[in-house]
Design an enzyme around this catalytic site. Structure first.
Site, PDB file in Angstrom:
ATOM      1  N   SER A 216       0.839  -1.203   0.000  1.00 51.50           N
ATOM      2  CA  SER A 216       0.000   0.000   0.000  1.00 51.50           C
ATOM      3  C   SER A 216       0.867   1.243   0.000  1.00 51.50           C
ATOM      4  O   SER A 216       1.800   1.364   0.803  1.00 51.50           O
ATOM      5  CB  SER A 216      -0.902   0.016   1.245  1.00 51.50           C
ATOM      6  OG  SER A 216      -1.820  -1.041   1.225  1.00 51.50           O
ATOM      7  N   GLY A 218      -0.713   4.432   0.012  1.00 50.01           N
ATOM      8  CA  GLY A 218      -1.609   5.530   0.349  1.00 50.01           C
ATOM      9  C   GLY A 218      -2.230   6.146  -0.892  1.00 50.01           C
ATOM     10  O   GLY A 218      -2.757   5.442  -1.761  1.00 50.01           O
ATOM     11  N   GLY A 247      -6.752  -0.455   3.708  1.00 52.48           N
ATOM     12  CA  GLY A 247      -5.886  -1.616   3.566  1.00 52.48           C
ATOM     13  C   GLY A 247      -6.632  -2.922   3.788  1.00 52.48           C
ATOM     14  O   GLY A 247      -6.377  -3.928   3.102  1.00 52.48           O
ATOM     15  N   ASP A 248      -7.563  -2.931   4.737  1.00 51.35           N
ATOM     16  CA  ASP A 248      -8.345  -4.128   5.013  1.00 51.35           C
ATOM     17  C   ASP A 248      -9.214  -4.506   3.814  1.00 51.35           C
ATOM     18  O   ASP A 248      -9.379  -5.694   3.507  1.00 51.35           O
ATOM     19  CB  ASP A 248      -9.226  -3.920   6.242  1.00 51.35           C
ATOM     20  CG  ASP A 248      -8.419  -3.506   7.460  1.00 51.35           C
ATOM     21  OD1 ASP A 248      -7.247  -3.909   7.562  1.00 51.35           O
ATOM     22  OD2 ASP A 248      -8.961  -2.769   8.311  1.00 51.35           O
TER      23      ASP A 248
END
Length: 314
Positions: A216, A218, A247-248
């Site tokens: 990730s 962002g 992210g999840d």
């Protein structure tokens, strides 16, 4: 079925304020309380998108009772292992004017060895029906170092791929144990490996035993890194909103595809990036916007030079 394990669950408390002022006093409408922790957010997203899931986690104390009640009301299939320690809380303060979120996470308390043994037993019992195992989130202080490798090992022995989203030394232990997919963010990756170059750092995890690193970045999107591929996906413009579950959602996308037998890094990356972006548009972690299909169509996907992601390209 997607089987998720959340080693350090939390009752997520979210308040929205007009403007967050350091040291100031704020008024807010009644906040939202939700059973959370990264693995549970993964299970919520996958369940809402129609995938069969089972979430395994712990609950204890007064906060744990509230946590259990909310999780039962959510309809997400789950197994709760009772523990003596109080379930921790996580507080999110959403600044409406700035469009960002400040988070305070309690560290949590490690269950006893016997309670961890009960968690492991629940996972082993349900692995035969699982298409993928997801282990997601931090581990509380004092957690046995062998726990994560043991969970990965029993899944590998059962022929079940393992997706892990964690940080710190646990990330390295997951790679060494042969986790199939690792999903750190750039800061977690640098902290764990001591390497600032994200592509180089990701490939050290591959050398340790992982097959795919979803990294990730962002607002800059996400990278898929394998031994011989580097794929980057991003939107043209970053989205404003609550990024706490982004992210999840990306992990949920990966898990859904892996459970269906999909292994192509670009396909996984596209879905993970779109679901991550769609999560930013929602007020609470564990949800994604139905706009994810439109977002997926507007992704910019490239196979870049790794040097582009170094802090000092020279």
């Amino acid at each position: 079925m997607i089987l998720t394990v959340t080693p350090n669950p939390a009752l997520d408390l979210t308040w929205r304020v007009d403007r967050l002022v350091e040291g100031g006093t704020h008024r807010a409408d009644a906040g939202a309380a939700r059973a959370g922790g990264k693995g549970l957010n993964v299970a919520r997203v996958a369940h809402a998108q129609g995938a069969p899931v089972l979430a395994v986690t712990t609950a204890g104390g007064r906060v744990g009772a509230e946590f259990a009640d909310e999780l039962s009301a959510s309809g997400v299939p789950h197994v709760l292992v009772p523990v003596a320690a109080e379930t921790r809380r996580s507080i999110a303060l959403v600044d409406e004017s700035a469009g960002d979120t400040t988070i305070v996470n309690e560290r949590g308390v490690s269950p006893s060895d016997a309670e961890w043994g009960a968690v492991l037993a629940e996972v082993v019992e349900r692995l035969p029906a699982a298409g993928v195992l997801v282990i997601s989130g931090s581990v509380p202080p004092g957690t046995p170092e062998a726990l994560l490798p043991m969970l990965i090992a029993v899944a590998r022995d059962a022929g079940v791929p393992v997706v892990v989203d964690t940080s710190g030394p646990a990330l390295l232990r997951a790679a060494d144990a042969g986790a199939t997919v690792l999903k750190p963010n750039a800061a977690e990756l640098a902290e764990s490996t001591g390497i600032d170059d994200p592509v180089h750092a990701a490939r050290t995890l591959l050398e340790r035993g992982a097959e795919l690193v979803l990294l990730s970045l962002g607002a800059d999107g996400m990278l898929a890194v394998t031994d011989d591929e580097l794929v980057h996906a991003r939107l043209d413009e970053p989205l404003a909103g609550n990024p706490t579950g982004a992210g999840d959602a990306g992990v949920a996308a990966c898990a859904v595809l892996y459970a269906e037998g999909e292994r192509d890094p670009e396909t996984v990356l596209r879905r993970a990036t779109a679901w991550s972006a769609a999560a930013v548009l929602m007020p609470l972690a564990g949800d994604i916007s139905p706009r994810w299909t439109a977002l997926a169509q507007h992704l910019r996907v490239t196979r870049p030079d790794p040097a582009l992601f170094r802090k000092d390209p020279s």
